[in-house]
Design a protein around this motif. Structure first.
Motif, PDB file in Angstrom:
ATOM      1  N   ASN A  36       0.855  -1.188   0.000  1.00 39.73           N
ATOM      2  CA  ASN A  36       0.000   0.000   0.000  1.00 39.73           C
ATOM      3  C   ASN A  36       0.888   1.233   0.000  1.00 39.73           C
ATOM      4  OD1 ASN A  36      -2.055   1.856   0.208  1.00 39.73           O
ATOM      5  ND2 ASN A  36      -2.922   1.042   2.099  1.00 39.73           N
ATOM      6  N   PRO A  66      -7.667 -12.079  -2.103  1.00 40.46           N
ATOM      7  CA  PRO A  66      -8.250 -11.615  -0.836  1.00 40.46           C
ATOM      8  C   PRO A  66      -7.988 -12.603   0.287  1.00 40.46           C
ATOM      9  CG  PRO A  66      -9.965 -12.502  -2.247  1.00 40.46           C
ATOM     10  CD  PRO A  66      -8.706 -12.515  -3.069  1.00 40.46           C
ATOM     11  N   ARG A 106      -6.152  -4.221   6.524  1.00 39.38           N
ATOM     12  CA  ARG A 106      -6.608  -4.755   5.251  1.00 39.38           C
ATOM     13  C   ARG A 106      -7.867  -3.986   4.857  1.00 39.38           C
ATOM     14  NH1 ARG A 106      -8.202  -9.899   8.664  1.00 39.38           N
ATOM     15  NH2 ARG A 106      -6.603  -8.874   9.871  1.00 39.38           N
ATOM     16  N   CYS A 107      -8.316  -4.178   3.649  1.00 38.90           N
ATOM     17  CA  CYS A 107      -9.589  -3.603   3.216  1.00 38.90           C
ATOM     18  C   CYS A 107     -10.701  -4.472   3.784  1.00 38.90           C
ATOM     19  CB  CYS A 107      -9.668  -3.530   1.698  1.00 38.90           C
ATOM     20  SG  CYS A 107     -11.259  -2.922   1.092  1.00 38.90           S
ATOM     21  N   THR A 137     -13.738  -4.457   3.008  1.00 39.47           N
ATOM     22  CA  THR A 137     -14.789  -4.730   2.034  1.00 39.47           C
ATOM     23  C   THR A 137     -14.427  -5.900   1.140  1.00 39.47           C
ATOM     24  OG1 THR A 137     -15.465  -2.401   2.044  1.00 39.47           O
ATOM     25  CG2 THR A 137     -16.177  -3.746   0.195  1.00 39.47           C
ATOM     26  N   CYS A 138     -13.270  -5.816   0.486  1.00 39.85           N
ATOM     27  CA  CYS A 138     -12.837  -6.896  -0.415  1.00 39.85           C
ATOM     28  C   CYS A 138     -11.756  -7.776   0.201  1.00 39.85           C
ATOM     29  CB  CYS A 138     -12.337  -6.310  -1.733  1.00 39.85           C
ATOM     30  SG  CYS A 138     -10.840  -5.296  -1.583  1.00 39.85           S
ATOM     31  N   ARG A 152      -8.561  -7.340   0.739  1.00 40.41           N
ATOM     32  CA  ARG A 152      -7.249  -7.331   0.101  1.00 40.41           C
ATOM     33  C   ARG A 152      -6.283  -6.446   0.868  1.00 40.41           C
ATOM     34  NH1 ARG A 152     -10.481  -8.636  -4.291  1.00 40.41           N
ATOM     35  NH2 ARG A 152      -9.539 -10.153  -5.711  1.00 40.41           N
ATOM     36  N   HIS A 187      -5.057  -1.752  -0.379  1.00 47.45           N
ATOM     37  CA  HIS A 187      -5.709  -0.451  -0.256  1.00 47.45           C
ATOM     38  C   HIS A 187      -6.588  -0.456   0.985  1.00 47.45           C
ATOM     39  CE1 HIS A 187      -8.409  -3.000  -2.726  1.00 47.45           C
ATOM     40  NE2 HIS A 187      -9.331  -2.510  -1.912  1.00 47.45           N
ATOM     41  N   GLU A 188      -7.015   0.764   1.349  1.00 50.68           N
ATOM     42  CA  GLU A 188      -7.926   0.925   2.470  1.00 50.68           C
ATOM     43  C   GLU A 188      -9.367   0.852   1.981  1.00 50.68           C
ATOM     44  OE1 GLU A 188      -6.630   4.682   4.093  1.00 50.68           O
ATOM     45  OE2 GLU A 188      -5.535   3.663   5.697  1.00 50.68           O
ATOM     46  N   LYS A 189     -10.274   0.797   2.951  1.00 50.08           N
ATOM     47  CA  LYS A 189     -11.681   0.639   2.603  1.00 50.08           C
ATOM     48  C   LYS A 189     -12.231   1.846   1.860  1.00 50.08           C
ATOM     49  CE  LYS A 189     -16.208  -0.157   4.739  1.00 50.08           C
ATOM     50  NZ  LYS A 189     -16.926  -0.401   6.008  1.00 50.08           N
ATOM     51  N   CYS A 199     -11.589   1.515  -1.860  1.00 50.65           N
ATOM     52  CA  CYS A 199     -11.846   0.198  -2.435  1.00 50.65           C
ATOM     53  C   CYS A 199     -12.657   0.362  -3.712  1.00 50.65           C
ATOM     54  CB  CYS A 199     -12.591  -0.680  -1.434  1.00 50.65           C
ATOM     55  SG  CYS A 199     -12.986  -2.327  -2.057  1.00 50.65           S
TER      56      CYS A 199
END
Length: 453
Positions: free
Chosen positions: A23, A155, A182-183, A185-186, A188, A191-193, A196
């Motif tokens: 990131n 993910p 981690r994100c 939402t997904c 992964r 990246h951050e939420k 996303c």
């Protein structure tokens, strides 16, 4: 560039590893180069080089320090993980794409506590390398730890549905050690939420709906066709018709080929070679070998995919790290875990005693007013008539007796405020309008008394 000795740094790079931040927005390269040697406790023994905003290199003075850092758990900077791999002169295509990751597998069916089954469960996340399991030792935790080679582009799966015998299904849960952010939402690591792609697309659809005043239905994003997997067996291939495309394609769980390219090339050479055997005999032999290997997950891994067998260790806490789960329920579970908090039992007892102590005799509140509110604050401080507490109990012939707290007799706040306002108003009146004698207040009254005497 001239191909001369002084123009290359290959000899120095042999004691180095390459790295990639997952990131870059949250992992500034300048801070990473300066902070990581201190975090590894290798100040003066390593030198960092920023190659780009995403990639970097650390050159060590000795082989021991290099291996000491590489053998550590998942490396993080600013709570986001990084990918580290030792430098090679000719890196492969998947270089800086995998990290060694310890996974805790929970809710395992009771009939599948075997090394082979645990290896298969670990392959659902990545390529299983180490299984921390000993069938001869007691298992005191509700999970089994495995180390996998995890692809950072995938993910972090939290659970999978497992089909077992009898047509039943069960849900397997995965927890990852030393993975902090981690994100959500997904799932992964890149990246951050807030940035996303799924969240951004949802915001765009909501904004489009607001612009259309929710009258016209929001057009959905065009469905992008999923690219098909490349065909392995062409019409001109000697193995065409010998295997189905599903047998040589990609494994949906791991994303790796079911049969390695080297194994397929050997089969082609064997079919085309002049060994004096009939072609039909060769085909039957190849099919039988593949069918036998497909029935055994361990043989399929070693024979067809040419992957090394996982290492089975009896050290159940090997390389053990923390699980960073920001769920409130999971945090509550950790707080009451006696293995994580060995002093929790005694501390919980003290806390429970202070919060709601048990009393053998019910207490009736017969007081009223401020006395009731004051006494109710202190009546639960003792649950025994033979224990003396200073300030709330007094000794008696039959033990300790509750003592009434002293009530402060004071006018209400509204009355006191009105009196002070009236006093200020009278003090601001002209002197000729004020009366003398007993109605005079303050220092003027005392002065008048002194003059009369």
């Amino acid at each position: 560039m001239p191909d001369r000795l002084g123009f290359t740094s290959i000899e120095k790079n042999r004691l180095s590893f390459m790295g990639r931040s997952l990131n870059p927005e949250c992992q500034r390269m300048a801070g990473l180069i300066i902070t990581m040697p201190h975090k590894w406790q290798k100040e003066g023994k390593v030198r960092g080089i920023a190659l780009s905003q995403e990639r970097f290199q650390f050159i060590f003075n000795s082989e021991h320090d290099l291996l000491d850092v590489l053998e550590k758990r998942v490396q993080t900077y600013n709570e986001w993980p990084m990918v580290l791999e030792r430098w090679v002169e000719y890196p492969p295509e998947d270089y800086l794409q995998f990290i060694p990751l310890w996974v805790r597998i929970r809710n395992i069916p009771v009939d599948y506590y075997t090394t082979e089954a645990l290896t298969t469960l670990g392959d659902m996340v990545g390529k299983t390398m180490v299984v921390a399991f000993d069938p001869l030792k007691p298992v005191t935790q509700d999970y089994i730890r495995v180390q996998v080679r995890f692809n950072v582009a995938n993910p972090l799966k939290t659970c999978r549905v497992l089909n077992v015998k009898g047509g039943k299904t069960t849900i397997i849960h995965f927890n990852y050690e030393n993975i902090q952010k981690r994100c959500f939402t997904c799932k992964r690591l890149s990246h951050e939420k807030r940035i996303c792609p799924i969240v951004i697309r949802k915001r765009q659809e909501q904004a489009q709906g607001r612009r259309n005043l929710a009258v016209v239905p929001v057009p959905r994003a065009p469905v992008v066709p999923v690219p098909r997997a490349p065909v392995v067996l062409n019409k001109d291939d000697p193995l065409c018709g010998l295997f189905e495309e599903e047998q040589v394609g990609l494994d949906p769980l791991s994303g790796r080929p079911k049969i390695a390219k080297e194994v397929l090339d050997e089969m082609r050479r064997y079919l085309l070679a002049e060994t004096g055997e009939n072609r039909a005999v060769k085909i039957d032999r190849i099919r039988g070998t593949v069918k036998e290997a497909e029935a055994d997950p361990i043989a399929q891994r070693a024979v067809l995919r040419l992957e090394p067998a996982p290492v089975v260790t009896s050290d159940l806490n090997r390389g053990k790290g923390l699980v960073f789960d920001y769920d409130e329920k999971s945090q509550r579970k950790v707080d009451f875990d006696l293995n994580a908090n060995p002093n929790k039992l005694m501390a919980g007892a003290f806390k429970a005693f202070k919060a709601s102590p048990a009393t053998s005799v019910p207490i009736l509140d017969l007081s009223t007013g401020e006395e009731s509110s004051s006494a109710s604050d202190h009546r639960f401080f003792s649950d025994s008539s033979t224990v003396f507490h200073s300030g709330y109990l007094r000794p008696g012939t039959s033990g300790t007796i509750s003592r009434k707290p002293r009530v402060r007799r004071r006018p209400p706040k509204g009355v006191r405020k009105a009196s002070s306002l009236a006093l200020v108003t009278r003090c601001q009146e002209p002197e000729e309008n004020r009366r003398e004698g007993k109605h005079e207040e303050g220092s003027r009254k005392m002065k008048k008394v002194m003059e009369d005497t």
